[in-house]
Write a protein that holds these residues in place. Structure first.
Motif, short mmCIF file in Angstrom:
data_model
loop_
_atom_site.label_atom_id
_atom_site.label_comp_id
_atom_site.label_asym_id
_atom_site.label_seq_id
_atom_site.Cartn_x
_atom_site.Cartn_y
_atom_site.Cartn_z
N HIS A 145 48.86 37.63 75.08
CA HIS A 145 49.61 36.42 74.74
C HIS A 145 48.89 35.57 73.69
CE1 HIS A 145 52.47 36.35 78.44
NE2 HIS A 145 52.50 37.47 77.76
N TYR A 158 49.36 36.53 70.14
CA TYR A 158 50.62 36.08 69.54
C TYR A 158 50.65 34.58 69.22
CZ TYR A 158 53.03 40.49 70.03
OH TYR A 158 53.41 41.79 69.87
N VAL A 159 50.14 33.77 70.12
CA VAL A 159 50.34 32.32 69.94
C VAL A 159 49.10 31.59 69.44
CG1 VAL A 159 52.26 32.14 71.55
CG2 VAL A 159 49.91 31.90 72.39
N SER A 160 48.05 32.33 69.10
CA SER A 160 46.89 31.66 68.51
C SER A 160 46.21 32.53 67.44
CB SER A 160 45.89 31.29 69.61
OG SER A 160 44.65 30.92 69.06
#
Lengths: 279, 279
Positions: free
Chosen positions: B176, B179-181
């Motif tokens: 995760h 993807y988001v950092s």
């Protein structure tokens, strides 16, 4: 001065809001295809009344064209057909194609091509904010083709708005904005899609979204009505930058594939040189 | 409670600054290889004194390991070798490899793996700010392998810091955050390099840099000492996301090449769905 603004969105709205506040505009007439935008602009107080384009042009000294870039040259041409001594400016994000299409108009000298470089990811009358342009750059393109007196008035207007002036030829302007504005938008759009695709498989992924993610993806909220015409008009420059950007990303990819972390480190150090620009 | 923090940078410094302010830590001992960082942390007032790792562990109840992720597992192991009833946490941005390397340590249960998800593009003791973590998410990974009492204390600490807790397995966490950092950072690094390369040919390009550019390139200032080890530890996940991101960029490129602006428009609308996440 009496001012008409054609297109009551983020940029047009913020322009006249500011021009009113600094006392440059004492009457503002709005022109917009959307009845809802007309009413909203009056309610929000940044235009006094709305009219047809023809009536607006007759009633003002300065006309600001602030519509999507693919509509600007035909609107500027229509306005120029009507003007006597009025000044017409546009505030679009691309310049070469617009200026080219106006170049043979008999009233070309009444037009000044400008690009006040500021914005947000929001759109419509509600997005208009005064102060949006303070301390930002405005580019005036090909001003040698404008009437000197009209150019001086526009220059003075932007100075009174607190903007820093730059003068460029349209082609140089379009190349530069591809690098320092347009590619950022494509990158954000692509990042958003990448992560949204993953979210279809896995729930709750966005709970982990960090502040870094928010800042890089912020521009992905930008309106297609504004931005698709910009990419269309600046296609060749954007393609050049996009190819280079994909190539740099591929270098990062290769160094990961090859576990060449020395190379990866060197590239991050190279990127860090942006510190000299962004304080 | 007496707390030791190993690594006096952005994350470690901001942690103990906050823990002091909320009254959770009444004494803070700093550990750092850099003498300059030790002195700065004392001057800035977020640690009381600095010691060797061995002395620090003996004098506190809680040890926070806040060093680059490639050093965390060996430091946590060294600390676990020394602990009696103390609690050890790390605050690294990757989790799977670290947890794997600690998994067979006889004192594994004294360790709680955490990732408080906040940061800025700055680094070092000067970058430490209290309130960095307020209202942000913290992920606690594989807590079933930690002693329940120690886990409860860590959970309570993060709640007192105003953080929102999530519980994940290390592998899901690492996917995760890619993807988001992590991809946001590579994208920023690559954008910075793309534009800096252009600047070598053409002066004054950055005068045109807009606010949009600044926000997408902000992360390109991030420290290689922090970030290269993150990409090294999370290589496989990052490669997967990077491939997808390059593929989406290539779709934008194809639609420009083919002048398929309908497709381009549809992709921007797809990206706009990020509005449901980013308010």
């Amino acid at each position: 001065m009496r001012v008409a603004v054609i297109g009551l969105g983020l940029i047009g709205g913020s322009m006249v809001k500011t021009l009113r506040e600094i006392g440059f505009a004492d009457q503002v007439i709005g022109v917009d295809q959307s009845k809802a935008h007309q009413e909203l602009a009056i309610d929000l107080g940044f235009v006094d009344e709305c009219m047809s384009l023809e009536s607006a042009v007759k009633n003002v000294e300065l006309i600001i064209v602030a519509t999507p870039v693919d509509t600007i040259s035909s609107i500027v041409a229509s306005v120029l057909d009507l003007v006597e001594d009025q000044i017409v400016i546009d505030v679009g994000s691309t310049k070469a194609e617009i200026i080219e299409q106006i170049s043979t108009h008999p009233k070309r000298a009444s037009y000044v091509a400008t690009h006040p470089m500021a914005g947000t990811e929001y759109s419509g009358p509600h997005a208009a904010i005064s102060g949006l342009f303070t301390n930002k750059f405005v580019v005036i393109c090909n001003h040698q083709d404008s009437d000197p007196g009209k150019f001086e008035l526009v220059r003075s207007m932007y100075e009174q708005m607190g903007m820093k002036l730059l003068f460029q030829e349209a082609e140089a302007h379009d190349t530069h904005v591809a690098y320092v504005s347009h590619i950022s938008h494509i990158s954000s759009f692509a990042l958003a899609i990448t992560v949204l695709n993953k979210e279809e498989d896995e729930d709750r992924i966005f709970e982990l979204a960090s502040t870094g993610f928010s800042s890089t993806v912020r521009l992905a909220k930008s309106s297609p009505a504004t931005w698709v015409p910009i990419f269309e008009q600046n296609r060749d420059n954007v393609l050049e930058v996009l190819d280079e950007h994909i190539s740099v990303l591929s270098d990062f990819r290769s160094s990961l594939i090859n576990k060449n972390y020395k190379k990866f480190h060197d590239m991050v150090c190279e990127a860090n040189k942006i510190k000299k620009i962004l304080k």
